[in-house]
Design a protein around this motif. Sequence first.
Motif, short mmCIF file in Angstrom:
data_model
loop_
_atom_site.label_atom_id
_atom_site.label_comp_id
_atom_site.label_asym_id
_atom_site.label_seq_id
_atom_site.Cartn_x
_atom_site.Cartn_y
_atom_site.Cartn_z
N SER A 16 0.83 -1.21 0.00
CA SER A 16 0.00 0.00 0.00
C SER A 16 0.86 1.25 0.00
CB SER A 16 -0.96 -0.01 1.19
OG SER A 16 -0.25 0.19 2.40
N PHE A 17 2.03 1.21 0.65
CA PHE A 17 2.92 2.36 0.63
C PHE A 17 3.64 2.47 -0.71
CE2 PHE A 17 2.92 1.84 5.34
CZ PHE A 17 2.37 3.08 5.62
N ILE A 18 4.09 1.35 -1.25
CA ILE A 18 4.85 1.38 -2.50
C ILE A 18 3.96 1.78 -3.67
CG2 ILE A 18 6.07 -0.07 -4.17
CD1 ILE A 18 7.25 -1.59 -1.82
N TYR A 19 2.75 1.26 -3.75
CA TYR A 19 1.90 1.49 -4.91
C TYR A 19 0.87 2.59 -4.70
CZ TYR A 19 4.05 -2.83 -6.41
OH TYR A 19 4.96 -3.77 -6.76
N SER A 20 1.09 3.46 -3.73
CA SER A 20 0.11 4.52 -3.47
C SER A 20 0.21 5.66 -4.46
CB SER A 20 0.30 5.05 -2.04
OG SER A 20 1.55 5.71 -1.95
N SER A 21 1.29 5.73 -5.24
CA SER A 21 1.51 6.72 -6.27
C SER A 21 1.66 8.13 -5.72
CB SER A 21 0.39 6.70 -7.31
OG SER A 21 0.74 7.48 -8.42
N SER A 25 5.96 9.74 -10.15
CA SER A 25 5.11 9.72 -11.35
C SER A 25 5.04 8.36 -12.03
CB SER A 25 5.63 10.76 -12.35
OG SER A 25 6.96 10.45 -12.70
N TYR A 26 5.85 7.40 -11.60
CA TYR A 26 5.89 6.07 -12.21
C TYR A 26 6.04 6.17 -13.73
CZ TYR A 26 4.85 4.01 -7.74
OH TYR A 26 4.92 3.61 -6.43
N ALA A 27 7.02 6.95 -14.15
CA ALA A 27 7.22 7.23 -15.57
C ALA A 27 7.60 5.98 -16.36
CB ALA A 27 8.30 8.30 -15.74
N LEU A 28 8.43 5.12 -15.81
CA LEU A 28 8.85 3.91 -16.53
C LEU A 28 7.66 2.99 -16.78
CD1 LEU A 28 11.09 2.15 -17.75
CD2 LEU A 28 11.42 1.17 -15.47
N PHE A 29 6.86 2.74 -15.75
CA PHE A 29 5.70 1.87 -15.91
C PHE A 29 4.70 2.47 -16.89
CE2 PHE A 29 1.47 0.35 -14.88
CZ PHE A 29 1.66 -1.01 -14.98
N ASN A 30 4.49 3.79 -16.82
CA ASN A 30 3.55 4.44 -17.74
C ASN A 30 4.04 4.37 -19.18
OD1 ASN A 30 1.77 5.09 -15.68
ND2 ASN A 30 2.73 7.08 -15.31
N VAL A 64 11.58 -0.94 -10.32
CA VAL A 64 12.57 0.11 -10.65
C VAL A 64 11.98 1.49 -10.41
CG1 VAL A 64 13.90 1.13 -12.55
CG2 VAL A 64 13.84 -1.34 -12.27
N ASP A 65 10.72 1.70 -10.79
CA ASP A 65 10.07 2.98 -10.53
C ASP A 65 10.00 3.28 -9.04
OD1 ASP A 65 9.41 4.54 -12.74
OD2 ASP A 65 7.60 3.41 -13.19
N SER A 66 9.53 2.32 -8.27
CA SER A 66 9.31 2.53 -6.84
C SER A 66 10.60 2.80 -6.08
CB SER A 66 8.62 1.32 -6.21
OG SER A 66 7.36 1.13 -6.78
N LEU A 69 13.73 5.24 -9.55
CA LEU A 69 13.35 6.47 -10.26
C LEU A 69 12.53 7.42 -9.40
CD1 LEU A 69 12.57 4.90 -13.74
CD2 LEU A 69 14.62 6.11 -13.02
N ASN A 70 11.57 6.90 -8.64
CA ASN A 70 10.75 7.78 -7.80
C ASN A 70 11.57 8.35 -6.64
OD1 ASN A 70 8.59 7.43 -9.46
ND2 ASN A 70 7.54 5.97 -8.15
N THR A 71 12.58 7.62 -6.18
CA THR A 71 13.47 8.16 -5.15
C THR A 71 14.28 9.30 -5.72
OG1 THR A 71 13.59 5.98 -4.12
CG2 THR A 71 15.30 7.57 -3.52
N ILE A 72 14.80 9.12 -6.94
CA ILE A 72 15.53 10.21 -7.60
C ILE A 72 14.61 11.41 -7.78
CG2 ILE A 72 16.61 10.92 -9.78
CD1 ILE A 72 17.63 8.00 -10.01
N GLU A 73 13.36 11.16 -8.20
CA GLU A 73 12.40 12.24 -8.40
C GLU A 73 12.11 12.95 -7.09
OE1 GLU A 73 7.95 12.96 -10.28
OE2 GLU A 73 8.77 10.94 -10.19
N PHE A 74 11.97 12.21 -6.00
CA PHE A 74 11.67 12.81 -4.70
C PHE A 74 12.79 13.75 -4.27
CE2 PHE A 74 12.04 12.77 -0.07
CZ PHE A 74 10.80 13.27 0.28
N TRP A 75 14.04 13.31 -4.38
CA TRP A 75 15.15 14.11 -3.89
C TRP A 75 15.61 15.20 -4.85
CZ3 TRP A 75 15.86 14.25 1.01
CH2 TRP A 75 15.54 13.15 1.78
N SER A 76 15.49 14.97 -6.15
CA SER A 76 15.98 15.97 -7.11
C SER A 76 14.88 16.82 -7.71
CB SER A 76 16.74 15.29 -8.25
OG SER A 76 15.85 14.58 -9.09
N GLY A 77 13.63 16.33 -7.66
CA GLY A 77 12.53 17.06 -8.27
C GLY A 77 12.29 16.66 -9.72
N ASN A 78 13.18 15.85 -10.30
CA ASN A 78 13.05 15.41 -11.69
C ASN A 78 13.14 13.90 -11.77
OD1 ASN A 78 12.98 18.03 -12.50
ND2 ASN A 78 14.92 18.01 -13.57
#
Length: 182
Positions: A16-21, A25-30, A64-66, A69-78
């Motif tokens: 529930s925490f991992i897939y809460s979106s 942005s889950y760009a790879l999965f999208n 990979v997204d969770s 990539l989403n960790t990179i997005e959280f800390w860098s904004g991109n």
Amino acid sequence: MKKINLSVAAVLLAASFIYSSCIGSYALFNKYEKWQTHMTSNKYVNGIVGLLIEWLVAPICLFVDSLVLNTIEFWSGNNPLADNTQTVMGQDGRYYVVKTSRQGYEIKAPTGEVTYFLHDEATDSWSMKQNGVVKEIFRFNPDGTIQATMKNGEKINVTNDQAGLDMVRAEVMSTVNFFAAR
């Protein structure tokens, strides 16, 4: 039996925490999902191929997204894979492609002409770059005011409110020449 229920509850809570979106942005999965549904012009072929590879590719993309990539997005904004391009209709009714980056914006007109709006962190200013020519538009002053650059190169300091906007508007309108013909 209690150990199994506790394990299932722990897995469900973690999922529930991992897939809460709410963490990215889950760009790879999208991108995978868009590719999978549009890989051919036949929706049945897309469905069959999707069923064959879905069990392997989708979990890898989500993992990979969770975690990456989403960790990179959280800390860098991109997010390195996120689409940072959008099409916007201008006031003239034509569509422009706007691409965002760390430095600012790249705007491509329907004619193919590209204009950049660039932010300089050192001077806290915004400039426009067109055909290799860079012109500062405005900068934020340390005292909270804004220094606006007019078309003729003159610089004026205004307050960061409606009164300042009205001053810039009045200055711009005073430099515009209107010609009337009969």
